[in-house]
Scaffold this motif. Structure first.
Motif, PDB file in Angstrom:
ATOM      1  N   LYS A   1       0.863  -1.177   0.000  1.00 22.07           N
ATOM      2  CA  LYS A   1       0.000   0.000   0.000  1.00 22.07           C
ATOM      3  C   LYS A   1       0.904   1.233   0.000  1.00 22.07           C
ATOM      4  O   LYS A   1       1.346   1.710   1.047  1.00 22.07           O
ATOM      5  N   THR A   2       1.211   1.721  -1.170  1.00 21.73           N
ATOM      6  CA  THR A   2       2.126   2.856  -1.280  1.00 21.73           C
ATOM      7  C   THR A   2       1.858   3.576  -2.582  1.00 21.73           C
ATOM      8  O   THR A   2       1.003   3.174  -3.375  1.00 21.73           O
ATOM      9  N   GLU A   3       2.568   4.664  -2.799  1.00 20.72           N
ATOM     10  CA  GLU A   3       2.454   5.423  -4.041  1.00 20.72           C
ATOM     11  C   GLU A   3       3.812   5.381  -4.736  1.00 20.72           C
ATOM     12  O   GLU A   3       4.859   5.532  -4.095  1.00 20.72           O
ATOM     13  N   ILE A   4       3.803   5.155  -6.047  1.00 15.83           N
ATOM     14  CA  ILE A   4       5.040   5.131  -6.827  1.00 15.83           C
ATOM     15  C   ILE A   4       4.927   6.224  -7.891  1.00 15.83           C
ATOM     16  O   ILE A   4       4.006   6.202  -8.713  1.00 15.83           O
ATOM     17  N   LEU A   5       5.843   7.181  -7.861  1.00 16.18           N
ATOM     18  CA  LEU A   5       5.793   8.301  -8.788  1.00 16.18           C
ATOM     19  C   LEU A   5       7.011   8.290  -9.705  1.00 16.18           C
ATOM     20  O   LEU A   5       8.108   7.900  -9.297  1.00 16.18           O
ATOM     21  N   ILE A   6       6.799   8.719 -10.929  1.00 17.13           N
ATOM     22  CA  ILE A   6       7.878   8.863 -11.908  1.00 17.13           C
ATOM     23  C   ILE A   6       8.234  10.348 -11.986  1.00 17.13           C
ATOM     24  O   ILE A   6       7.385  11.182 -12.320  1.00 17.13           O
ATOM     25  N   ILE A   7       9.472  10.691 -11.671  1.00 20.14           N
ATOM     26  CA  ILE A   7       9.916  12.084 -11.744  1.00 20.14           C
ATOM     27  C   ILE A   7      11.283  12.141 -12.423  1.00 20.14           C
ATOM     28  O   ILE A   7      12.200  11.409 -12.039  1.00 20.14           O
ATOM     29  N   ALA A   8      11.384  12.993 -13.428  1.00 20.53           N
ATOM     30  CA  ALA A   8      12.677  13.238 -14.068  1.00 20.53           C
ATOM     31  C   ALA A   8      13.344  14.382 -13.312  1.00 20.53           C
ATOM     32  O   ALA A   8      13.161  15.555 -13.657  1.00 20.53           O
ATOM     33  N   GLY A   9      14.082  14.024 -12.266  1.00 18.66           N
ATOM     34  CA  GLY A   9      14.600  15.013 -11.333  1.00 18.66           C
ATOM     35  C   GLY A   9      15.459  16.087 -11.979  1.00 18.66           C
ATOM     36  O   GLY A   9      15.292  17.281 -11.708  1.00 18.66           O
ATOM     37  N   LYS A  10      16.360  15.683 -12.851  1.00 20.30           N
ATOM     38  CA  LYS A  10      17.275  16.647 -13.458  1.00 20.30           C
ATOM     39  C   LYS A  10      16.514  17.671 -14.289  1.00 20.30           C
ATOM     40  O   LYS A  10      16.797  18.879 -14.243  1.00 20.30           O
ATOM     41  N   VAL A  11      15.512  17.196 -15.048  1.00 23.95           N
ATOM     42  CA  VAL A  11      14.703  18.094 -15.882  1.00 23.95           C
ATOM     43  C   VAL A  11      13.891  19.045 -15.008  1.00 23.95           C
ATOM     44  O   VAL A  11      13.832  20.252 -15.249  1.00 23.95           O
ATOM     45  N   GLU A  12      13.255  18.486 -13.966  1.00 25.31           N
ATOM     46  CA  GLU A  12      12.405  19.321 -13.121  1.00 25.31           C
ATOM     47  C   GLU A  12      13.219  20.333 -12.326  1.00 25.31           C
ATOM     48  O   GLU A  12      12.733  21.421 -12.004  1.00 25.31           O
ATOM     49  N   ALA A  13      14.453  19.984 -11.994  1.00 28.11           N
ATOM     50  CA  ALA A  13      15.324  20.943 -11.315  1.00 28.11           C
ATOM     51  C   ALA A  13      15.607  22.124 -12.230  1.00 28.11           C
ATOM     52  O   ALA A  13      15.646  23.281 -11.789  1.00 28.11           O
ATOM     53  N   GLU A  14      15.806  21.838 -13.521  1.00 29.43           N
ATOM     54  CA  GLU A  14      16.036  22.912 -14.500  1.00 29.43           C
ATOM     55  C   GLU A  14      14.784  23.779 -14.643  1.00 29.43           C
ATOM     56  O   GLU A  14      14.872  25.009 -14.716  1.00 29.43           O
ATOM     57  N   ILE A  15      13.616  23.127 -14.656  1.00 31.31           N
ATOM     58  CA  ILE A  15      12.356  23.869 -14.777  1.00 31.31           C
ATOM     59  C   ILE A  15      12.159  24.786 -13.569  1.00 31.31           C
ATOM     60  O   ILE A  15      11.739  25.937 -13.703  1.00 31.31           O
ATOM     61  N   SER A  16      12.476  24.278 -12.384  1.00 28.93           N
ATOM     62  CA  SER A  16      12.264  25.060 -11.161  1.00 28.93           C
ATOM     63  C   SER A  16      13.156  26.299 -11.101  1.00 28.93           C
ATOM     64  O   SER A  16      12.868  27.241 -10.366  1.00 28.93           O
ATOM     65  N   GLU A  17      14.232  26.298 -11.892  1.00 31.84           N
ATOM     66  CA  GLU A  17      15.137  27.458 -11.921  1.00 31.84           C
ATOM     67  C   GLU A  17      14.569  28.599 -12.768  1.00 31.84           C
ATOM     68  O   GLU A  17      15.012  29.746 -12.643  1.00 31.84           O
ATOM     69  N   LEU A  18      13.598  28.303 -13.644  1.00 34.70           N
ATOM     70  CA  LEU A  18      13.028  29.334 -14.516  1.00 34.70           C
ATOM     71  C   LEU A  18      12.162  30.297 -13.712  1.00 34.70           C
ATOM     72  O   LEU A  18      11.355  29.873 -12.885  1.00 34.70           O
ATOM     73  N   GLU A  19      12.311  31.582 -13.960  1.00 31.74           N
ATOM     74  CA  GLU A  19      11.561  32.577 -13.188  1.00 31.74           C
ATOM     75  C   GLU A  19      10.144  32.768 -13.713  1.00 31.74           C
ATOM     76  O   GLU A  19       9.211  33.023 -12.960  1.00 31.74           O
ATOM     77  N   SER A  20       9.962  32.652 -15.027  1.00 30.06           N
ATOM     78  CA  SER A  20       8.652  32.899 -15.642  1.00 30.06           C
ATOM     79  C   SER A  20       7.767  31.653 -15.564  1.00 30.06           C
ATOM     80  O   SER A  20       8.182  30.559 -15.928  1.00 30.06           O
ATOM     81  N   GLU A  21       6.529  31.852 -15.111  1.00 24.87           N
ATOM     82  CA  GLU A  21       5.559  30.755 -15.054  1.00 24.87           C
ATOM     83  C   GLU A  21       5.262  30.229 -16.455  1.00 24.87           C
ATOM     84  O   GLU A  21       5.120  29.020 -16.664  1.00 24.87           O
ATOM     85  N   ASP A  22       5.200  31.125 -17.439  1.00 27.37           N
ATOM     86  CA  ASP A  22       4.949  30.714 -18.822  1.00 27.37           C
ATOM     87  C   ASP A  22       6.092  29.849 -19.345  1.00 27.37           C
ATOM     88  O   ASP A  22       5.862  28.854 -20.054  1.00 27.37           O
ATOM     89  N   ASP A  23       7.333  30.225 -18.996  1.00 27.36           N
ATOM     90  CA  ASP A  23       8.488  29.432 -19.421  1.00 27.36           C
ATOM     91  C   ASP A  23       8.452  28.040 -18.796  1.00 27.36           C
ATOM     92  O   ASP A  23       8.773  27.044 -19.450  1.00 27.36           O
ATOM     93  N   ARG A  24       8.055  27.986 -17.523  1.00 27.77           N
ATOM     94  CA  ARG A  24       7.977  26.684 -16.837  1.00 27.77           C
ATOM     95  C   ARG A  24       6.932  25.789 -17.495  1.00 27.77           C
ATOM     96  O   ARG A  24       7.151  24.603 -17.705  1.00 27.77           O
ATOM     97  N   LYS A  25       5.786  26.384 -17.834  1.00 25.97           N
ATOM     98  CA  LYS A  25       4.715  25.610 -18.475  1.00 25.97           C
ATOM     99  C   LYS A  25       5.160  25.096 -19.847  1.00 25.97           C
ATOM    100  O   LYS A  25       4.864  23.965 -20.223  1.00 25.97           O
ATOM    101  N   ALA A  26       5.877  25.952 -20.582  1.00 24.38           N
ATOM    102  CA  ALA A  26       6.352  25.568 -21.918  1.00 24.38           C
ATOM    103  C   ALA A  26       7.370  24.430 -21.819  1.00 24.38           C
ATOM    104  O   ALA A  26       7.334  23.481 -22.617  1.00 24.38           O
ATOM    105  N   PHE A  27       8.265  24.512 -20.852  1.00 26.60           N
ATOM    106  CA  PHE A  27       9.280  23.471 -20.656  1.00 26.60           C
ATOM    107  C   PHE A  27       8.603  22.153 -20.277  1.00 26.60           C
ATOM    108  O   PHE A  27       8.937  21.086 -20.811  1.00 26.60           O
ATOM    109  N   LEU A  28       7.630  22.220 -19.372  1.00 32.40           N
ATOM    110  CA  LEU A  28       6.889  21.013 -18.981  1.00 32.40           C
ATOM    111  C   LEU A  28       6.203  20.391 -20.189  1.00 32.40           C
ATOM    112  O   LEU A  28       6.240  19.166 -20.376  1.00 32.40           O
ATOM    113  N   ALA A  29       5.570  21.240 -21.001  1.00 34.52           N
ATOM    114  CA  ALA A  29       4.862  20.740 -22.188  1.00 34.52           C
ATOM    115  C   ALA A  29       5.825  20.054 -23.156  1.00 34.52           C
ATOM    116  O   ALA A  29       5.479  19.040 -23.780  1.00 34.52           O
ATOM    117  N   ASP A  30       7.042  20.580 -23.249  1.00 34.62           N
ATOM    118  CA  ASP A  30       8.042  19.996 -24.154  1.00 34.62           C
ATOM    119  C   ASP A  30       8.380  18.553 -23.784  1.00 34.62           C
ATOM    120  O   ASP A  30       8.692  17.748 -24.667  1.00 34.62           O
TER     121      ASP A  30
END
Length: 363
Positions: free
Chosen positions: A229-258
């Motif tokens: 009974k647990t949760e298993i999540l898939i996260i691309a840590g290196k990519v998401e760390a790069e996304i979190s560095e972006l200041e613009s919310e629009d840029d973050r959304k675009a990177f996620l969409a990519d």
């Protein structure tokens, strides 16, 4: 009500990278295959878009998220528990839930401490280390109650029986969370804060191309944990760390969409921790502040009021309750009142996730 999540795993699986995705306090990462010497700690906002939806109908001076404390615990290994390792395990003991990060990516420049990528083996390594510490705790308490049990102390005798079950279970390389004892008998180990009783979320840290569907490594993890009974999540840590560095919310959304994502995986991670710990959110809404509050599922209105301030629980008279969906559909407290969607509830009302509360009290 604070929530404290510890990020655990072996050295160089990407724990600190995941931590940096979630935190505004950026910790140092390294390509050296050893853990750092201290835990990184950060308090982060729990993502909840409902706060901003509420603001559309009730302009306010500030929005206050509920928060989670995240502790990035240095990498566990087969030598943890000796010397500095004791502090690491103490950090684990103080957490409400654990986020176990597993390396599910290849990178020749970052050697695995055991020589190859095998997340299932890594789960077993970490579990073993935690089981060893729990076994030591159980054995120490067994020694304390044994003498009293031998001279006929009934309570000590029962404690000895229950602790013996835990001892045998842990010696069989099983976590204390699955021990076959009655719920009310678990009181005999409550003071031990056993490490392997804590709820765990597993994060498969994958490469960018595996961010959406995972890969062979994450599939092995899912198969290995299919009965837990647990949760298993898939996260691309290196990519998401790069996304979190972006200041613009629009840029973050675009990177996620990519990379094929609609939201950061760490948002799902925090929600999963909430669910695992049976936590819910209620809101207070006004022109000065819109705020989210954390409660345990099943809490009554006076208990929820106590989360805001002890005086509100002590002097509780009633709660005026609106449902989140009613409020944003009808557009105001006045409209909810007019349509019969503002409910006056007493001391026995059980608060539900998304409730908007106004507490009436007198002290």
């Amino acid at each position: 009500m604070g929530l404290k999540c510890g990020i655990i795993g072996l050295a160089n699986v990407g724990k600190t990278t995941i931590f940096n995705c979630m935190s505004s306090t950026k910790a140092l990462t390294s390509n050296v295959a050893t853990g750092t010497g201290k835990s990184n700690i950060s308090t982060i906002n729990v993502p909840d878009n409902r706060l901003y939806e509420l603001e559309k109908f009730q302009p306010t001076e500030r929005i206050v998220h509920t928060t989670v404390e995240i502790v990035d615990i240095p990498g566990l290994s087969k030598t943890t528990g000796k010397g500095e390792g004791n502090k690491f395990l103490a950090d684990v003991r103080n957490c409400d839930a654990l986020i176990h990060v597993l390396r599910c990516f290849d990178d020749p420049s970052l050697p695995h401490i055991d020589g190859s990528i095998d997340p299932v083996r890594d789960i077993e390594t970490v579990n073993f280390e935690l089981q060893v510490r729990d076994l030591e705790s159980v054995e120490k308490k067994l020694q304390k109650v044994e003498k009293a049990a031998k001279v006929g102390d009934k309570e000590a005798k029962k404690a000895f029986e229950v602790l013996s079950v835990y001892k045998n279970h842990l010696e069989s390389f099983k976590n204390a969370s699955t021990v076959p004892v009655d719920e009310h008998d678990k009181k005999y180990v409550d003071d031990l804060f056993l490490l392997t009783t804590k709820p765990v979320i597993y994060v498969c840290n994958v490469d960018e191309k595996s961010a959406v569907n995972g890969n062979q490594y994450s599939n092995r993890v899912k198969e290995f944990l299919k009965d837990e009974k647990t949760e298993i999540l898939i996260i691309a840590g290196k990519v998401e760390a790069e996304i979190s560095e972006l200041e613009s919310e629009d840029d973050r959304k675009a990177f996620l969409a990519d990379v094929g994502l609609t939201e950061p995986g760490v948002n799902k991670l925090i929600r999963a921790a909430y669910s695992l710990l049976n936590l819910e959110t209620f809101f207070t809404v006004g022109p000065k502040e819109i705020r989210a509050w954390t409660i345990k599922k099943g809490m009554t209105a006076p208990q929820a009021a106590g989360v805001i301030h002890s005086d509100l629980e002590r002097g509780f008279i009633r709660a005026e309750v609106m449902k989140y969906n009613d409020f944003i559909t009808l557009g105001s407290e006045h409209a909810c009142r007019e349509k019969g969607k503002l409910f006056v509830e007493g001391k026995n009302y059980v608060v539900e996730d998304g409730d908007i509360l106004h507490i009436r009290f007198n002290v």
